[in-house]
Design an enzyme around this catalytic site. Sequence first.
Site, PDB file in Angstrom:
ATOM      1  N   TYR A   1       0.844  -1.200   0.000  1.00  0.00           N
ATOM      2  CA  TYR A   1       0.000   0.000   0.000  1.00  0.00           C
ATOM      3  C   TYR A   1       0.876   1.245   0.000  1.00  0.00           C
ATOM      4  CZ  TYR A   1      -4.147  -2.739   1.284  1.00  0.00           C
ATOM      5  OH  TYR A   1      -5.191  -3.632   1.305  1.00  0.00           O
TER       6      TYR A   1
ATOM      7  N   TYR B   1      -0.367 -10.037   0.196  1.00  0.00           N
ATOM      8  CA  TYR B   1       0.703  -9.557   1.065  1.00  0.00           C
ATOM      9  C   TYR B   1       0.627 -10.246   2.426  1.00  0.00           C
ATOM     10  CZ  TYR B   1      -3.042  -6.418   2.698  1.00  0.00           C
ATOM     11  OH  TYR B   1      -4.222  -5.904   3.174  1.00  0.00           O
TER      12      TYR B   1
ATOM     13  N   ARG C   1      -2.811 -12.118   3.319  1.00  0.00           N
ATOM     14  CA  ARG C   1      -4.154 -11.705   2.894  1.00  0.00           C
ATOM     15  C   ARG C   1      -4.372 -12.107   1.450  1.00  0.00           C
ATOM     16  NH1 ARG C   1      -7.667  -8.259   4.282  1.00  0.00           N
ATOM     17  NH2 ARG C   1      -8.967 -10.037   3.753  1.00  0.00           N
TER      18      ARG C   1
ATOM     19  N   HIS D   1      -7.280  -8.557  -2.649  1.00  0.00           N
ATOM     20  CA  HIS D   1      -8.572  -7.914  -2.394  1.00  0.00           C
ATOM     21  C   HIS D   1      -8.510  -6.430  -2.699  1.00  0.00           C
ATOM     22  CE1 HIS D   1      -6.279  -7.278   1.335  1.00  0.00           C
ATOM     23  NE2 HIS D   1      -6.975  -6.169   1.463  1.00  0.00           N
TER      24      HIS D   1
ATOM     25  N   HIS E   1     -10.578  -2.849  -1.390  1.00  0.00           N
ATOM     26  CA  HIS E   1     -11.491  -2.305  -0.375  1.00  0.00           C
ATOM     27  C   HIS E   1     -12.533  -1.397  -1.020  1.00  0.00           C
ATOM     28  CE1 HIS E   1      -8.981  -3.418   3.184  1.00  0.00           C
ATOM     29  NE2 HIS E   1      -7.987  -3.306   2.317  1.00  0.00           N
TER      30      HIS E   1
END
Lengths: 184, 238
Positions: B105, B144, B154, B157, B159
């Site tokens: 991120y 990640y 995870r 995905h 959000h």
Amino acid sequence: MSGARATASQTAGPYWHLIDHPEWADLLRADGPNAGLATSRIELAGRIADGAGSPVTDAMVEIWQADADGRYDGAFHGFGRCATDREGRYRFVTLRPGPVPAAGGGNGWQAPHVALSIFARGLLKPLVTRLYFAGEALNETDPLLAAIAEPERRATLIARPEGAARWVLDLRLQGEGETVFLEI
Amino acid sequence: MTESPAGYRRPRPGTQPGYDVPDYGSTRLRHPVRPLLRVPHGPTETTAPAMSPALYAPMPDMTRHAGGEAVGERIIVAGRVLDEDGRPLRGTMLEIWQANAAGRYAHPGDTHDAPLDPHFSGQARVFTDEEGWYRYTTIRPGAYPWGNHHNAWRPVHIHYSLFGAGFAQRLITQMYFPGDPLLPLDPIFNATPDAAARERLVARFDLGITQPNHALGYRFDIVLRGRAATPFEEDHPE
């Protein structure tokens, strides 16, 4: 009725700040949706703590509120968003809402309040609560406050004044002094 | 600003995650232990902020940022936002955020040892049209690691944040990708008990959304709470 069911909620996680716009915490900002609205400003602030009493430093806090006349469909845009800081603090600049008609279309009134939601890592759904204003006469007859039997629990929703225009409400996610959260 | 005097339907058991999910460690100190107070829906719950493109500028393309093109597999994601009665949500705002193709991120808190992409910020904002359709272009994010348990990863995905027409319709969720081997291992995905509800979080590949010589397309529909039929009808505990 169709068979569709509402999509499941998932956590906002620790990186939700990609959609943070710090200026949204000031609902009366000069270049915002309420620019030019003649009103007196108040500050809503507090600290969010977890079950160990530690500050919740990565939360997204949102508010939704009526205007000074208790209306949601007037000119006032009553939405704000704020990131908690390193000490778990949130802070909004807004106006004081007026009394809102009761649920169910009766003649009753709800005391002035601000709806407040917490989204964060570790919360698969938001925690929703309300901020009421200490000293407000309508608090005595507000249906939601009346539904909370224990006075010390009711007090978890009532912000205390700090000076003329600042209202403080600390929130506790779990444990001693746990905030009353709402199933809406 | 649509108002529904009767309020919104309560969720069917199992179709939403709980607060206390032991497999997801961050819930441990953050879930309330006292019962929640169920409240009837009044004006506060049945109205929502009017988020217009004039106030909140649309940003439908995540593949270009700071004067360059993001690295990774370009994809198009589209779908409809409906309520439980199949009514489209018109003009509703979606905020979207995600990791880059390497699973990182653009966020100071993300310390995963994977490269940042100067041309990918990982945020989008779109509005639904008259039929409830939304659409954006992005890069397929990477998986990640996270610290929840040993060797925790995870699943891939994206959000989503939606406002709907009432405060009680507000939804933050995650869209997953079909065939991801990490899904059965993920405590966040598996926090929703109902298997069909979990499957609805998984987008599907869609050849109709796919653009020739440009990008694969994925379809992800989102359903917000429907209206309760009569006042207080659903105010009885299940």
